[in-house]
Design a protein around this motif. Sequence first.
Motif, PDB file in Angstrom:
ATOM      1  N   PHE A  43     -11.653  -2.707  18.951  1.00  0.00           N
ATOM      2  CA  PHE A  43     -11.298  -2.512  17.553  1.00  0.00           C
ATOM      3  C   PHE A  43     -11.674  -1.087  17.164  1.00  0.00           C
ATOM      4  CE2 PHE A  43     -10.385  -6.705  15.578  1.00  0.00           C
ATOM      5  CZ  PHE A  43     -10.566  -7.504  16.690  1.00  0.00           C
ATOM      6  N   ARG A  44     -11.153  -0.639  16.051  1.00  0.00           N
ATOM      7  CA  ARG A  44     -11.575   0.648  15.521  1.00  0.00           C
ATOM      8  C   ARG A  44     -11.685   0.567  13.999  1.00  0.00           C
ATOM      9  NH1 ARG A  44      -6.260   4.328  17.041  1.00  0.00           N
ATOM     10  NH2 ARG A  44      -4.808   3.506  15.467  1.00  0.00           N
ATOM     11  N   GLN A  45     -12.554   1.405  13.500  1.00  0.00           N
ATOM     12  CA  GLN A  45     -12.771   1.439  12.061  1.00  0.00           C
ATOM     13  C   GLN A  45     -12.920   2.876  11.614  1.00  0.00           C
ATOM     14  OE1 GLN A  45     -16.125  -0.921  10.742  1.00  0.00           O
ATOM     15  NE2 GLN A  45     -15.293  -1.071   8.670  1.00  0.00           N
ATOM     16  N   ALA A  46     -11.980   3.310  10.785  1.00  0.00           N
ATOM     17  CA  ALA A  46     -12.031   4.646  10.207  1.00  0.00           C
ATOM     18  C   ALA A  46     -12.866   4.590   8.923  1.00  0.00           C
ATOM     19  CB  ALA A  46     -10.628   5.146   9.924  1.00  0.00           C
ATOM     20  N   PRO A  47     -13.420   5.702   8.506  1.00  0.00           N
ATOM     21  CA  PRO A  47     -14.240   5.712   7.284  1.00  0.00           C
ATOM     22  C   PRO A  47     -13.489   5.158   6.078  1.00  0.00           C
ATOM     23  CG  PRO A  47     -14.504   7.768   8.466  1.00  0.00           C
ATOM     24  CD  PRO A  47     -13.386   7.018   9.151  1.00  0.00           C
ATOM     25  N   GLY A  48     -14.102   4.189   5.413  1.00  0.00           N
ATOM     26  CA  GLY A  48     -13.508   3.602   4.223  1.00  0.00           C
ATOM     27  C   GLY A  48     -12.406   2.600   4.482  1.00  0.00           C
ATOM     28  N   LYS A  49     -12.186   2.271   5.746  1.00  0.00           N
ATOM     29  CA  LYS A  49     -11.114   1.335   6.077  1.00  0.00           C
ATOM     30  C   LYS A  49     -11.663   0.120   6.809  1.00  0.00           C
ATOM     31  CE  LYS A  49      -7.381   4.720   6.162  1.00  0.00           C
ATOM     32  NZ  LYS A  49      -6.173   5.199   6.892  1.00  0.00           N
ATOM     33  N   GLU A  50     -10.834  -0.898   6.918  1.00  0.00           N
ATOM     34  CA  GLU A  50     -11.235  -2.110   7.614  1.00  0.00           C
ATOM     35  C   GLU A  50     -11.229  -1.904   9.127  1.00  0.00           C
ATOM     36  OE1 GLU A  50      -9.639  -5.524   4.482  1.00  0.00           O
ATOM     37  OE2 GLU A  50      -8.630  -5.236   6.402  1.00  0.00           O
ATOM     38  N   ARG A  51     -11.958  -2.763   9.798  1.00  0.00           N
ATOM     39  CA  ARG A  51     -11.949  -2.760  11.256  1.00  0.00           C
ATOM     40  C   ARG A  51     -10.660  -3.428  11.713  1.00  0.00           C
ATOM     41  NH1 ARG A  51     -17.473  -4.275  14.260  1.00  0.00           N
ATOM     42  NH2 ARG A  51     -18.090  -2.721  12.715  1.00  0.00           N
ATOM     43  N   VAL A  52      -9.916  -2.760  12.596  1.00  0.00           N
ATOM     44  CA  VAL A  52      -8.623  -3.281  13.030  1.00  0.00           C
ATOM     45  C   VAL A  52      -8.539  -3.378  14.548  1.00  0.00           C
ATOM     46  CG1 VAL A  52      -7.406  -2.471  10.989  1.00  0.00           C
ATOM     47  CG2 VAL A  52      -7.560  -0.987  12.982  1.00  0.00           C
ATOM     48  N   PHE A  53      -7.749  -4.321  14.980  1.00  0.00           N
ATOM     49  CA  PHE A  53      -7.533  -4.559  16.409  1.00  0.00           C
ATOM     50  C   PHE A  53      -6.764  -3.402  17.024  1.00  0.00           C
ATOM     51  CE2 PHE A  53      -6.900  -7.022  20.180  1.00  0.00           C
ATOM     52  CZ  PHE A  53      -5.612  -6.754  20.598  1.00  0.00           C
ATOM     53  N   VAL A  54      -7.185  -3.010  18.229  1.00  0.00           N
ATOM     54  CA  VAL A  54      -6.509  -1.945  18.964  1.00  0.00           C
ATOM     55  C   VAL A  54      -5.874  -2.498  20.236  1.00  0.00           C
ATOM     56  CG1 VAL A  54      -6.826   0.218  20.218  1.00  0.00           C
ATOM     57  CG2 VAL A  54      -8.060  -0.174  18.065  1.00  0.00           C
ATOM     58  N   ALA A  55      -6.674  -3.180  21.036  1.00  0.00           N
ATOM     59  CA  ALA A  55      -6.184  -3.698  22.310  1.00  0.00           C
ATOM     60  C   ALA A  55      -7.078  -4.834  22.771  1.00  0.00           C
ATOM     61  CB  ALA A  55      -6.145  -2.600  23.367  1.00  0.00           C
ATOM     62  N   GLY A  56      -6.523  -5.700  23.613  1.00  0.00           N
ATOM     63  CA  GLY A  56      -7.307  -6.801  24.161  1.00  0.00           C
ATOM     64  C   GLY A  56      -6.835  -7.137  25.558  1.00  0.00           C
TER      65      GLY A  56
ATOM     66  N   GLU B 110      -4.911  10.565  13.640  1.00  0.00           N
ATOM     67  CA  GLU B 110      -5.070   9.253  13.004  1.00  0.00           C
ATOM     68  C   GLU B 110      -5.763   8.238  13.912  1.00  0.00           C
ATOM     69  OE1 GLU B 110      -2.253  11.057  13.273  1.00  0.00           O
ATOM     70  OE2 GLU B 110      -0.497   9.745  13.604  1.00  0.00           O
ATOM     71  N   ASP B 111      -6.022   8.594  15.160  1.00  0.00           N
ATOM     72  CA  ASP B 111      -6.811   7.723  16.050  1.00  0.00           C
ATOM     73  C   ASP B 111      -8.311   7.922  15.821  1.00  0.00           C
ATOM     74  OD1 ASP B 111      -4.441   8.454  18.621  1.00  0.00           O
ATOM     75  OD2 ASP B 111      -4.593   6.598  17.457  1.00  0.00           O
ATOM     76  N   THR B 112      -8.676   8.885  15.005  1.00  0.00           N
ATOM     77  CA  THR B 112     -10.083   9.136  14.724  1.00  0.00           C
ATOM     78  C   THR B 112     -10.721   7.924  14.065  1.00  0.00           C
ATOM     79  OG1 THR B 112      -9.775  11.525  14.495  1.00  0.00           O
ATOM     80  CG2 THR B 112     -11.675  10.561  13.378  1.00  0.00           C
ATOM     81  N   ALA B 113     -11.793   7.425  14.683  1.00  0.00           N
ATOM     82  CA  ALA B 113     -12.468   6.220  14.191  1.00  0.00           C
ATOM     83  C   ALA B 113     -13.671   5.918  15.074  1.00  0.00           C
ATOM     84  CB  ALA B 113     -11.519   5.021  14.208  1.00  0.00           C
TER      85      ALA B 113
ATOM     86  N   THR C 159      -6.621 -10.973  17.268  1.00  0.00           N
ATOM     87  CA  THR C 159      -6.587  -9.753  16.466  1.00  0.00           C
ATOM     88  C   THR C 159      -7.513  -9.846  15.243  1.00  0.00           C
ATOM     89  OG1 THR C 159      -4.705 -10.553  15.183  1.00  0.00           O
ATOM     90  CG2 THR C 159      -4.225  -9.184  17.122  1.00  0.00           C
ATOM     91  N   ASP C 160      -8.070 -11.025  15.021  1.00  0.00           N
ATOM     92  CA  ASP C 160      -8.951 -11.258  13.886  1.00  0.00           C
ATOM     93  C   ASP C 160     -10.388 -11.004  14.333  1.00  0.00           C
ATOM     94  OD1 ASP C 160     -10.592 -12.370  11.872  1.00  0.00           O
ATOM     95  OD2 ASP C 160      -9.112 -13.911  11.409  1.00  0.00           O
TER      96      ASP C 160
END
Length: 125
Positions: free
Chosen positions: A36-49, A88-91, A107-108
């Motif tokens: 997962f990745r999380q950018a500043p001020g944003k939610e943690r999101v799925f990247v790959a599994g 935009e991949d910065t996180a 993804t959750d």
Amino acid sequence: VQLQASGGGLVQAGGSLRLSCAASGRTFSSYIVGWFRQAPGKERVFVAGINWSDGTTYYADSVKGRFTISRDNAKNTVYLQMNSLKPEDTAEYYCAAPKGYRPYHYTDPRYYDYWGQGTLVTVSS
């Protein structure tokens, strides 16, 4: 179980990095290990599994074709090869694994019980 993520850093746009996630204490078992990745001020999101038992891989649309997830069963380690990086991949990137069956989609974030400490990826333009 402890997950140790590493490999982050500063890279220019178009460059590459490889993240590693090593597990200690137990094997990843037969579930999906995720990044997962999380950018500043944003939610943690799925990247790959990746399904630890059969190697099936899953990607977010935003990274498909640029990122590759893989595993090394002997080393109990999952990798995320990131190519053609964009600003935009910065996180902060986190690896995660479930303890067992969880009634959530992979993804959750709720699907996962164990989380690594995060490794920062910064892509400059």
